[in-house]
Design an enzyme around this catalytic site. Structure first.
Site, PDB file in Angstrom:
ATOM      1  CG  ASP A  55      -2.062  -1.015   0.943  1.00 42.72           C
ATOM      2  OD1 ASP A  55      -2.012  -1.370   0.119  1.00 42.72           O
ATOM      3  OD2 ASP A  55      -2.808  -1.258   2.087  1.00 42.72           O
ATOM      4  CG  HIS A  60       5.601   0.148  -3.505  1.00 43.75           C
ATOM      5  ND1 HIS A  60       5.568  -1.021  -2.886  1.00 43.75           N
ATOM      6  CD2 HIS A  60       6.968   0.510  -3.496  1.00 43.75           C
ATOM      7  CE1 HIS A  60       6.964  -1.252  -2.466  1.00 43.75           C
ATOM      8  NE2 HIS A  60       7.682  -0.301  -3.089  1.00 43.75           N
TER       9      HIS A  60
END
Ligand code: PAF
Length: 282
Positions: A31, A33
């Site tokens: 999450d 990224h």
């Protein structure tokens, strides 16, 4: 979303755009990224991400071979986040011959902390980031690139490189995303067992406690506080490399009134065979 594997295809897909928003990664996306992609996206006219496990930044004893490669699920997540182009070069594309020209970042910033415990790491990072920038931004008037603050020192090294090479790229530093127990999201968390995942939250707890103690302390007290924090983690079975309070500006040990200056507490420690890093701005 276009998935491209060569520099020529990438440049072809980007032609006509003027301000790529770029999120370089090594894949196995989490999450954190995806949040970077979503944050960077409105700042450019095309959104690009790269997935490349960069051999140059791994020491021979590190996890280059076992680093998780999950291109298909990563591509699905990027597409859902609104990424337009995914650049996933094979090793021969980025390094068709041994990379003998490398970026050697300034030692005052790159040879401390992570650079001390992972010699050559920031040479590998800076070299690949410059190369990826050259793939994405060649011929572009400007661009924006997003990096996660979990790799605090990496963001600073990249920022300084961009500044010193006068690259027309704005560097965005995205906040660290955390699991419910406080564990900073990282691709390497996948190496942890369920039990270790619970214990892993102790790293952020230790940084919090050290940060709190530092705010009420003087610079002369810091070495003892840092040593205590290190010993407390070691007693729980961790192998800590460092837990330390630094100035946000240059990552040097602070002096003067601590409560009145921007500081960051940084830590790196091994839990089992998994090395985790984290930090907390105070
Ligand atoms: O943070 C990472 O994932 C890597 O160090 C980076 C910036 C993609 C360079 O390989």
């Amino acid at each position: 979303m276009h998935i491209v594997h060569t520099i020529a295809e990438l440049r072809d897909k980007l032609s006509g755009f003027k301000r790529p928003a770029f999120v370089p990664t090594m894949g196995n996306l989490h999450d954190g990224h995806i949040a970077l992609v979503q944050e960077a996206r409105p700042l450019g006219d095309v959104t690009v991400s790269s997935i490349f496990v960069n051999r140059l930044q791994f020491a021979p004893h590190e996890d280059f071979d076992s680093y998780p490669r999950t291109l298909d699920t990563d591509a699905q997540r990027l597409e859902a986040a609104g990424c337009d182009v995914l650049f996933a070069p094979r090793e021969k594309e980025l390094y068709p011959e041994p990379q003998t020209y490398k970026v050697h970042p300034a030692s005052d910033l790159a040879d401390i902390l992570e650079g001390h415990f992972r010699p050559g790491f920031f040479i590998g990072v800076s070299t690949v980031v410059l190369k990826l920038f050259s793939c994405v931004y060649a011929g572009m008037p400007a661009g924006v690139a997003a990096f996660g603050k979990k790799d605090y020192q990496q963001v600073m090294v990249v920022r300084r490189m961009v500044q010193q090479f006068a690259l027309p790229i704005e560097i965005l530093a995205g906040e660290t995303q955390r699991a419910d127990n406080g564990l900073a999201l990282s691709s390497r968390n996948g190496y942890l067992t369920d039990e270790q995942r619970q214990e892993a939250a102790q790293l952020s707890q230790a940084l919090k406690a050290l940060g709190k103690a530092a705010q009420a302390a003087s610079p002369a007290d810091l070495p003892a506080l840092e040593a205590q924090a290190l010993q407390a983690l070691a007693r729980r079975g961790w192998k800590p490399d460092y837990l330390t309070v630094r100035r946000r500006a240059d990552l040097l040990a602070p002096w003067g009134e601590l409560a009145s200056q921007p500081l960051v507490v940084l830590g790196a420690a091994k839990l089992g065979s998994t090395r985790l890093i984290d930090n907390l701005e105070i």
